[in-house]
Design a protein around this motif. Structure first.
Motif, mmCIF file in Angstrom:
data_model
loop_
_atom_site.group_PDB
_atom_site.id
_atom_site.type_symbol
_atom_site.label_atom_id
_atom_site.label_comp_id
_atom_site.label_asym_id
_atom_site.label_seq_id
_atom_site.Cartn_x
_atom_site.Cartn_y
_atom_site.Cartn_z
ATOM 1 N N TRP A 92 43.355 52.328 44.334
ATOM 2 C CA TRP A 92 44.233 52.817 43.270
ATOM 3 C C TRP A 92 45.507 51.981 43.225
ATOM 4 C CZ3 TRP A 92 44.340 54.966 38.887
ATOM 5 C CH2 TRP A 92 45.530 55.520 38.386
ATOM 6 N N PHE A 93 45.993 51.605 44.421
ATOM 7 C CA PHE A 93 47.202 50.788 44.497
ATOM 8 C C PHE A 93 46.970 49.430 43.842
ATOM 9 C CE2 PHE A 93 49.399 47.427 46.832
ATOM 10 C CZ PHE A 93 50.708 47.746 46.540
ATOM 11 N N LYS A 104 42.814 55.179 48.262
ATOM 12 C CA LYS A 104 44.213 55.052 47.878
ATOM 13 C C LYS A 104 44.596 53.590 47.683
ATOM 14 C CE LYS A 104 48.585 57.203 48.971
ATOM 15 N NZ LYS A 104 49.501 57.521 50.041
ATOM 16 N N LYS A 105 44.008 52.736 48.529
ATOM 17 C CA LYS A 105 44.321 51.311 48.444
ATOM 18 C C LYS A 105 43.804 50.718 47.129
ATOM 19 C CE LYS A 105 44.208 47.114 51.165
ATOM 20 N NZ LYS A 105 43.544 46.295 50.175
#
Lengths: 200, 197
Positions: free
Chosen positions: B5-6, B2-3
């Motif tokens: 993607w961020f 997720k990081k």
């Protein structure tokens, strides 16, 4: 003679680096808020352009071309510019503290000014053909470097004068700062297009 | 995951290099005359950003602090030379229309900016994603500017004529048009942002 005049008028007005070639926009927008830093920045750019124009011409002519490694041009030129900026900074610091105070903080910024790399790449494109320097190539290269710098300073000065007034003007909130500066630059560019009609 | 993607997505919108950080303008304005050029330039910059961020994040602990900028520039210049040679060999037409702006990718402030602000402080994977995200944001911004300039300025899209109904606004495909479109776009985006908050 014609060619000399063409280079001077061309790099000052018709092909102005900022307004038509879009080179050096970051410093153009960054230091055009006031007139005084704009003068210092302009002088520093002229200085660096001429000296790195000189060095890169010599390097290109006597090292890169004879060894057939002109694909190394980009790497070499940017290194030459970065080191000459550093060197000039040291020399000025030792010899003239007054100039250093005026130009000091602007010198390192010039390394990533695309106008400087731009003029050296243009010189090596325009004044060399098929691996040989054209007649008077060296003089043209220095001339173009100098007047491209003068053209840069000229537009920077005009812009800083306008922006000083613009601070006081009542602009729409979302256009304040950079967007209105772009629009002003666009109008200046439109005005400079009048010079395109000059037939040289 | 997720990081990562961020890191990728922030470059596309929240920290878009052209519209919010306002760096890397010279090529953005000069090559946005047609969608083809913009796409070519965008992909070249994305490649250089991704690769240079990757290398710099790998060697970040070995580079002495004082000479980091020259080191970054050499890494970037190497990848730019690769792009230059590949374009000359496989896409000579694109190379000609991008002209001196291919070697000038070296001094595109956004690449050195990301190396200094992100890759020199972060591990390998986030740096790569940051580079690719910034590149994607740069490409999208270029596509938007060039779409407006090409359709309105010459009545074409990616080189094909799209309309004979209106007289093209010639000034948009000239130098002043580029500055005007960018100024109005940044203003417009700020306006939308202020409406939302």
């Amino acid at each position: 003679m014609d060619k000399i005049v063409a280079i001077i008028i061309g790099s000052l007005f018709i092909n102005n680096f900022i307004l038509f070639k879009f080179l050096g926009l970051c410093p153009f927008l960054g230091v055009s808020k006031q007139t005084k830093p704009a003068v210092s920045m302009g002088l520093a750019v002229i200085f660096v352009m001429v000296s790195s124009g000189l060095i890169t011409w010599l390097v290109y002519r006597f090292i890169l071309l004879p060894l057939h490694i002109d694909y190394m041009r980009t790497v070499t030129f940017i290194l030459v510019i970065a080191t000459s900026v550093q060197f000039i900074e040291m020399v000025i610091l030792k010899t003239s503290p007054v100039i250093y105070r005026a130009l000091g903080i602007y010198l390192p910024l010039i390394t990533t000014n695309c106008a400087v790399l731009g003029v050296t790449v243009l010189n090596s494109n325009e004044f060399f053909s098929a691996g040989k320097p054209v007649n008077g190539s060296f003089g043209y290269a220095i001339l173009q470097a100098f007047f491209a710098g003068v053209g840069f300073m000229f537009v920077l000065l005009l812009m800083s004068g306008i922006r000083e007034r613009l601070e006081l003007a009542d602009t729409p909130e979302s256009l304040e700062g950079l967007p209105i500066a772009f629009i002003v630059a666009s109008i200046m560019s439109l005005a400079f297009m009048g010079f395109v009609g000059l037939k040289i | 995951m997720k990081k990562l993607w961020f890191e990728f997505i922030k470059g596309v919108w929240r920290e878009n290099p052209i519209f919010f950080i306002v760096l890397g303008l010279c090529p953005a304005l000069a090559v946005s005359i047609s969608v083809n050029n913009a796409l070519g330039m965008g992909l070249a910059v994305t490649f250089v950003l991704g690769c240079s961020n990757a290398i710099i994040s790998m060697v970040r602990n070995f580079i002495p602090d004082k000479i980091r900028i020259p080191c970054f520039i050499v890494v970037i210049a190497t990848f730019v030379s690769i792009v230059e040679m590949v374009l000359k060999a496989y896409a000579p037409a694109l190379d000609r229309s991008l002209g001196i702006f291919v070697p000038l990718i070296v001094v595109n402030c956004i690449i050195l900016g990301r190396a200094e602000a992100f890759a020199s402080k972060n591990p390998f994977l986030p740096s790569v994603f940051d580079g690719l995200g910034m590149g994607a944001g740069f490409t999208l911004a270029l596509l938007l500017i060039s779409f407006i300039r090409e359709t309105l300025g010459s009545g074409k899209l990616a080189g094909y004529s799209i309309s004979h109904q209106f007289e093209p606004v010639l000034v948009l495909s000239l130098a002043p048009g580029a500055l005007l479109v960018l100024g109005l776009l940044i203003g417009g985006i700020r306006w939308i942002k202020s409406l939302r908050s």
